[in-house]
Structure formats: C-alpha cells, structure tokens
Design a protein around this motif. Structure first.
Motif, PDB file in Angstrom:
ATOM      1  N   LYS A 156      29.284  26.378  25.821  1.00  0.00           N
ATOM      2  CA  LYS A 156      29.598  27.506  26.864  1.00  0.00           C
ATOM      3  C   LYS A 156      30.971  26.830  27.313  1.00  0.00           C
ATOM      4  O   LYS A 156      31.898  27.848  27.692  1.00  0.00           O
ATOM      5  N   LEU A 157      31.011  25.802  27.883  1.00  0.00           N
ATOM      6  CA  LEU A 157      32.336  25.397  28.378  1.00  0.00           C
ATOM      7  C   LEU A 157      33.574  25.546  27.666  1.00  0.00           C
ATOM      8  O   LEU A 157      34.695  26.046  27.987  1.00  0.00           O
TER       9      LEU A 157
ATOM     10  N   GLU B 244      34.672  28.987  27.128  1.00  0.00           N
ATOM     11  CA  GLU B 244      35.219  29.703  28.333  1.00  0.00           C
ATOM     12  C   GLU B 244      36.798  28.911  28.584  1.00  0.00           C
ATOM     13  O   GLU B 244      37.710  29.712  28.977  1.00  0.00           O
TER      14      GLU B 244
ATOM     15  N   ILE C 211      36.397  16.450  29.830  1.00  0.00           N
ATOM     16  CA  ILE C 211      35.439  16.906  30.877  1.00  0.00           C
ATOM     17  C   ILE C 211      34.448  16.063  31.130  1.00  0.00           C
ATOM     18  O   ILE C 211      33.881  15.389  29.901  1.00  0.00           O
ATOM     19  N   PRO C 212      33.987  15.718  32.224  1.00  0.00           N
ATOM     20  CA  PRO C 212      33.073  14.599  32.473  1.00  0.00           C
ATOM     21  C   PRO C 212      31.496  15.127  32.267  1.00  0.00           C
ATOM     22  O   PRO C 212      31.475  16.103  32.442  1.00  0.00           O
ATOM     23  N   GLY C 213      30.681  14.220  32.160  1.00  0.00           N
ATOM     24  CA  GLY C 213      29.293  14.728  32.499  1.00  0.00           C
ATOM     25  C   GLY C 213      28.373  13.542  32.797  1.00  0.00           C
ATOM     26  O   GLY C 213      29.072  12.614  33.253  1.00  0.00           O
TER      27      GLY C 213
ATOM     28  N   LEU D 293      40.590  13.748  34.170  1.00  0.00           N
ATOM     29  CA  LEU D 293      39.317  14.543  34.547  1.00  0.00           C
ATOM     30  C   LEU D 293      39.713  15.764  34.580  1.00  0.00           C
ATOM     31  O   LEU D 293      40.593  16.238  35.541  1.00  0.00           O
TER      32      LEU D 293
ATOM     33  N   GLN E 257      37.981  19.792  35.315  1.00  0.00           N
ATOM     34  CA  GLN E 257      36.856  20.578  35.597  1.00  0.00           C
ATOM     35  C   GLN E 257      36.901  21.883  35.460  1.00  0.00           C
ATOM     36  O   GLN E 257      36.200  22.604  35.197  1.00  0.00           O
TER      37      GLN E 257
ATOM     38  N   ASP F 116      43.033  23.119  35.775  1.00  0.00           N
ATOM     39  CA  ASP F 116      43.428  21.988  35.698  1.00  0.00           C
ATOM     40  C   ASP F 116      44.031  21.559  34.548  1.00  0.00           C
ATOM     41  O   ASP F 116      45.231  20.949  34.608  1.00  0.00           O
TER      42      ASP F 116
ATOM     43  N   GLU G  25      47.509  23.410  34.880  1.00  0.00           N
ATOM     44  CA  GLU G  25      48.434  22.536  35.824  1.00  0.00           C
ATOM     45  C   GLU G  25      49.167  21.379  35.222  1.00  0.00           C
ATOM     46  O   GLU G  25      50.357  21.050  35.214  1.00  0.00           O
TER      47      GLU G  25
ATOM     48  N   PRO H  92      30.269  10.797  37.698  1.00  0.00           N
ATOM     49  CA  PRO H  92      30.750  12.062  37.067  1.00  0.00           C
ATOM     50  C   PRO H  92      29.523  12.896  36.716  1.00  0.00           C
ATOM     51  O   PRO H  92      28.297  12.493  36.770  1.00  0.00           O
ATOM     52  N   GLY H  93      29.818  14.377  36.787  1.00  0.00           N
ATOM     53  CA  GLY H  93      28.744  15.176  36.295  1.00  0.00           C
ATOM     54  C   GLY H  93      29.605  16.318  35.583  1.00  0.00           C
ATOM     55  O   GLY H  93      30.762  16.638  35.628  1.00  0.00           O
ATOM     56  N   SER H  94      28.764  17.186  35.168  1.00  0.00           N
ATOM     57  CA  SER H  94      29.041  18.416  34.615  1.00  0.00           C
ATOM     58  C   SER H  94      29.914  19.528  35.454  1.00  0.00           C
ATOM     59  O   SER H  94      29.395  19.600  36.625  1.00  0.00           O
ATOM     60  N   PRO H  95      30.987  19.749  35.312  1.00  0.00           N
ATOM     61  CA  PRO H  95      31.725  21.027  36.207  1.00  0.00           C
ATOM     62  C   PRO H  95      30.786  21.951  36.143  1.00  0.00           C
ATOM     63  O   PRO H  95      31.027  22.991  37.244  1.00  0.00           O
ATOM     64  N   LEU H  96      29.764  22.390  35.330  1.00  0.00           N
ATOM     65  CA  LEU H  96      28.999  23.568  35.539  1.00  0.00           C
ATOM     66  C   LEU H  96      28.055  23.119  36.754  1.00  0.00           C
ATOM     67  O   LEU H  96      27.407  24.443  37.120  1.00  0.00           O
TER      68      LEU H  96
ATOM     69  N   ASN I 106      33.573  14.640  40.886  1.00  0.00           N
ATOM     70  CA  ASN I 106      34.748  14.632  40.057  1.00  0.00           C
ATOM     71  C   ASN I 106      36.083  14.778  40.660  1.00  0.00           C
ATOM     72  O   ASN I 106      37.005  14.273  40.088  1.00  0.00           O
TER      73      ASN I 106
ATOM     74  N   ILE J 112      37.381  11.728  41.634  1.00  0.00           N
ATOM     75  CA  ILE J 112      37.900  10.707  40.320  1.00  0.00           C
ATOM     76  C   ILE J 112      39.420  11.235  40.205  1.00  0.00           C
ATOM     77  O   ILE J 112      40.284  10.718  39.661  1.00  0.00           O
ATOM     78  N   ARG J 113      39.436  12.615  40.299  1.00  0.00           N
ATOM     79  CA  ARG J 113      40.826  13.096  39.781  1.00  0.00           C
ATOM     80  C   ARG J 113      41.654  12.584  40.743  1.00  0.00           C
ATOM     81  O   ARG J 113      43.003  12.322  40.648  1.00  0.00           O
TER      82      ARG J 113
END
Lengths: 329, 329
Positions: free
Chosen positions: A133-134, A137, A261-263, A283, A285, A289, A292, B262-266, B274, B277-278
């Motif tokens: 999905k990510l 998108e 993309i982190p997780g 990183l 999100q 990002d 930019e 970190p974790g999912s941006p979702l 996140n 970290i950036r």
C-alpha cells in the motif's frame, strides 16, 4: 538491420554492429568495453585488435560470432525493441555517469521518460500488505509530482511501485522497468502484462541480450542500472541482507541519495530498512519527504549514506539454479 | 527535623532548612536559586538578603513562611522520604551538570541506583501493545546489562519500562521513577503499587514539595530530570508533538544521546519517533544498539541529535485543569 533511429544519427551501422559484437565477446564486460573503446577509439578497431590482445595478454579474447550478433539484432527488432548506445544523446544522463554504465542497452518505449527526474523504488518481494500500500501510494504521488518511478518489475514492492506510477492522474511522469532478463522475456510470469504496459506507456530496459533468462548473477547488474538511473533510491521494505540493500548500496556508492521507510523492529521485513537508516540512509515517512530531498538534485555527489562494512547477500533474488524459485508476495 | 543521613554529613541542619525555605520562596526557581547561592555563598545568607533584594530589584522576593517549611519537612519524613541537595556527594553526577539542576530533591529508595549508568525510556501513554512489549523487553535487557532504567511512571511506555527493569534477573541494575507530583502522591492512581515498589526496590524522585498534585506545568520540569539523569534517552513510541519529544529535546540540549525506535509511517503513534530520527536521533532496533551507543559514555557532550526549529507541544501530558484527564493505554 536497424539499430534504432536515435543511434543511427550518431554512429554508423557498422560501428553499431561492432559495438554489439564487441560487448558480446567473451571476457568483455562494461568496464573492459569502455577501456577498449578509449584505447582504440571505436569498436571496429577494437574488434580488429582483439586477436592480438589475446596473443599478448594471454587472455582468451575472441570476437563473438557475427551470425550470433545478427540473430540478436533480429530478436531485438522482433521484440519491438531497439538499441541504445552509451554515447547516444538519448542515453540517460545519470546512468552514463556510472563507471560501469552499460555500453549497450536494449529498450522498449519512450526514452523521454528516462530524461525526467527519476527516483528508484525497490523492496522485498515477500513484503507486507501495508508495504504494498505504501509503495503504491508513494509511487503514484511521486509520479504525479513529476518524478519517474524506476524499479525492477519484481513481485511485491517493485510491482506495486510500477502500478502506482501507472495509476498517476493525467499520466504522471511515468515509470521505467529495468529487467534482469533479455528484453523479450517476461519475468516474473505474473508480471507479463505489467511489463508490456510499461513498454507501451513508459520505458522498459534490459542489459542482457534477448533470449537471456533472468539468472541470479544478473540481478546485481540490473540493480546498478536501477540505482544509476535515479537521483535517489527509496527502499520500502526489506529484510536484512536482501537484494534491495544491494541496490541501496550501489546508489550510495554512486553518490545518489539513499532513502528508507522505517518499520517496527518486531517485523523482520523492516529490519533491512531500519539498518539502512542506521547506516545513514534518510528516513522518509511521506512522498513529500522524498520530493524535498530530491528536488534540485543536479547529479553532483551528495549522498549522506555511509556504507557499512557489512556485506549484503542477495538472498531475496532468484537462485541461479532456478530463476522461478522465488517467494510469492 | 531530619534532612537525611547523606546531607547531614555535608551541610548543617540550619543551612538545609534555609535551602528548602529559599527554594520554596516565591519567584525562586532552580536557576535563581543557583544564582543566589553563588552570590551569597549559602542559603542562610541569601535568605537574610532577600528583603533587600526585593527592595532594590522591585521583584517581590520574600522568604517562604517557616511554618510551611516545617510542615513540608514533616511530610517528607512521614512519606519515608529524605532530601537530597545539589552539592551532596550522593546527588546524581549527570543530573548535576544541568544548568537547571534541581537544587533540592526529595527521594525514596536507594541513591546507589542513580549512581550507575542510566538510560531514560519514555514514550506515549496511549501506545500500541507492540510498543509495550518492546519497552518491557528493552528495559529488562538493559537492566540485566547494567543500565538503570529511568522513566516517569506514566501509563503506557513509562510503566512498561519500569516493570521490565523490575523483572530483570538477579535484580538487574534497577530503575528510577521521576514523578511530577510530590513524593507523597501516587500518580497515576493505577500505578500506586508500581510507585511503591520503585521506592522500595529502586529510587523514587520528586522535585515538587510533598502534597503537590501533578499539574501540567510540572511535566516538562519532571522531563528534564529524567533526561538529565541519563546518558541517553530512548523514545519507544510517540506521536508528533508529544511530551516524550520534549524529553528527547531536553536530552539533546544537554548533550545526551537521543535514541528512537522506528515504526511504520502508517501508524501515527510512530511518527514522533520517526521524526526524531529524521532530526538526528539514533535509530535503535535492539537493546544491543542502545548498549553499544551508551557504553563508555563519560558525560562529555556527544549527542548527534540536532534540534529542529519545530516547537513540541506536550499534548500527551495531563491538562492543567484536570490532571486525571489523560488517555488510558
């Protein structure tokens, strides 16, 4: 024989034939091809010198048989593809900067696509639904923001990235698919339709001659083209030691931006991306990002990625013994 | 009156009383307290000078009533707590380096705990079950590896971090709970048992005088103590603009390491981490990453964290109007 409109304008039929023949000769790879071209000025002269080089250096240089080159050129034509030479004005500028830039590519589709700002998106084939999905998108958003999405047509993240770019409103910037097989072979089979669509609506690129099956050893070579075409490479989801990390490393080595993309650390499918970020990848999100970071990229080396000493092993690429033996996503 | 064994050795009963009285005087905070101490040498002299200072500077300096100070000291004693002064040999070394180091703390438990290497663990109260699991595992592992886990006793990540540290085999290194209320008030109510256990098996620290309810304005002050005690602060899960990010910012400003999982941006609950970290926080995936980063920390400023211009708003702290009005985890 036709070697494509763009290249006919810059080099002769005979020189084009000689270049293909030289590159297909045993022990001639992209780097030695470039060395021979620098030394002899053109491929026809290099081919003439090959036997002497073999005699002197002890290396078994011998030119590829002409009938095999003729058959290859016929197969390229039959596949609706054409050749693209390293010194063609249509050759993608960022890719041409690589020391190992492919001297000859076969392509289907519009080279205009590759002349726009490109971002590579890669990731696991055996990925999570959330990552698909990510990827979709991000790719759609990036394509709608003027970035061409480059990927490798693999299952999972690659396919989602291409599909997202193709779903962009008003066509978007487009997508480039770089395949490890010959231009006339669809791999993986379930992406045959996607590959055809990319050839028709975007750009399909192959380095290996037509008829080549996608062997494991071709994937790192394919990955360098993906990374080389783009101002930056975004890894969406990747396990440790996966092939996507090779692409990221190649991007970093070429001075391109490396993004991930982190997780959650609880999900092993995120650990490759998280490790990349620890190694200096940016990183990201959101598509914003990426935009930019890449806006204003002028080809100058500016990657913040610092390569760690770790060796990445392409264990998510098809095995050499059986290219079809790969995890489904 | 008793001000605790450790401090009786270094300062007189009268000076201890004067320090508490000076600090509780209107318009005297940690920074002005330190200024007055530097100017007058001791709190008794500073208290004597207060009326004159008020007359000259126009500021309404006036010493706190002695009966209120006597009542406070009695309440500290009744709570089983004791005072800890900034110049005590037992005062935690890293905390003492802060410009805004609390001149007087009230503590319950063993000060030995705070003399060991400390890592702060903070995060959302309204966190995911996965983050609770991670916080608990990290804390237990860190405590078993010799790191004291410092946190704020809040619901969610804080509570899981304390619980993990307390579950460490062979006692572990211990845990420090820093509360925004007085030492005699348990907050949140459902952590009353945990707070008592920390006081008995670890160290419980409060800056506010006994009887103080945990008001919103106390939380950033509390957070600076959490960050100040530790060589580094690990944010486990945090939404954008949350109080945990204030703690991280304070750690970075004090030259301590800032780390984030970190974790999912979702998942919006990962976006604060996140973003950290950036902004330069170190991405950590495992307790080993934390140990590797903090081992050998000698108190010298070395944080890689670069503070962004963004203002963090402590919207996950209790509102000033109703301290009990907070999201349950």
């Amino acid at each position: 024989m036709s070697t494509g409109t763009a290249d006919r304008e810059t080099i002769s039929h005979d020189e084009a034939f000689a270049r293909i023949r030289l590159l297909r000769s045993p022990n001639v790879g992209p780097v030695s091809f470039a060395q021979l071209m620098r030394r002899f000025g053109d491929a026809m002269s290099a081919l003439e010198a090959l036997p002497d080089l073999a005699a002197r250096g002890g290396k078994p240089y011998r030119a590829a048989p002409t009938d095999r080159v003729e058959a290859e050129i016929a197969a390229v034509k039959k596949a609706g593809a054409r050749y693209l030479f390293h010194d063609s004005p249509d050759y993608p500028a960022l890719l041409s900067q690589l020391e190992s830039a492919p001297p000859v590519l076969t392509v289907r589709g519009s080279l205009d696509v590759a002349s726009r700002p490109c971002v590579a998106m890669v990731g696991a084939r055996n990925c999570s639904a959330a990552a698909v999905k990510l990827a979709r998108e991000f790719a759609q958003n990036l394509a709608e923001s003027g970035f061409v999405v480059v990927s490798g047509l693999a299952r999972g993240i690659d396919g989602a990235a291409h599909a997202g770019a193709l779903a962009a409103r008003q066509g978007g910037a487009g997508t480039v698919g770089v395949i490890a097989s010959g231009i006339d072979i669809a791999y993986p089979p379930e992406h045959a339709d996607l590959q055809e669509r990319i050839a028709n609506e975007g750009l399909l690129v192959a380095e290996q001659p037509p008829g080549t099956e996608p062997l494991a050893r071709h994937f790192p070579s394919r990955n360098r083209i993906i990374a080389g075409l783009a101002a930056g490479t975004l890894v969406v989801e990747a396990a440790p030691k996966s092939g996507s990390l090779i692409t990221a490393r190649l991007a970093g080595e070429s001075g391109r931006e490396v993004m991930a993309i982190p997780g959650s650390p609880l999900d092993s499918r995120s650990q490759g991306c998280n490790q990349l970020i620890r190694d200096g990848a940016v990183l990201v999100q959101s598509p914003e990002d990426v935009i930019e970071l890449l806006s204003g990229f002028d080809g100058a080396i500016r990657s913040s990625f610092r390569e760690s000493a770790a060796h990445y092993i392409a264990d998510d690429e098809p095995a050499a013994q059986d290219p079809a033996d790969s995890a489904a996503c």
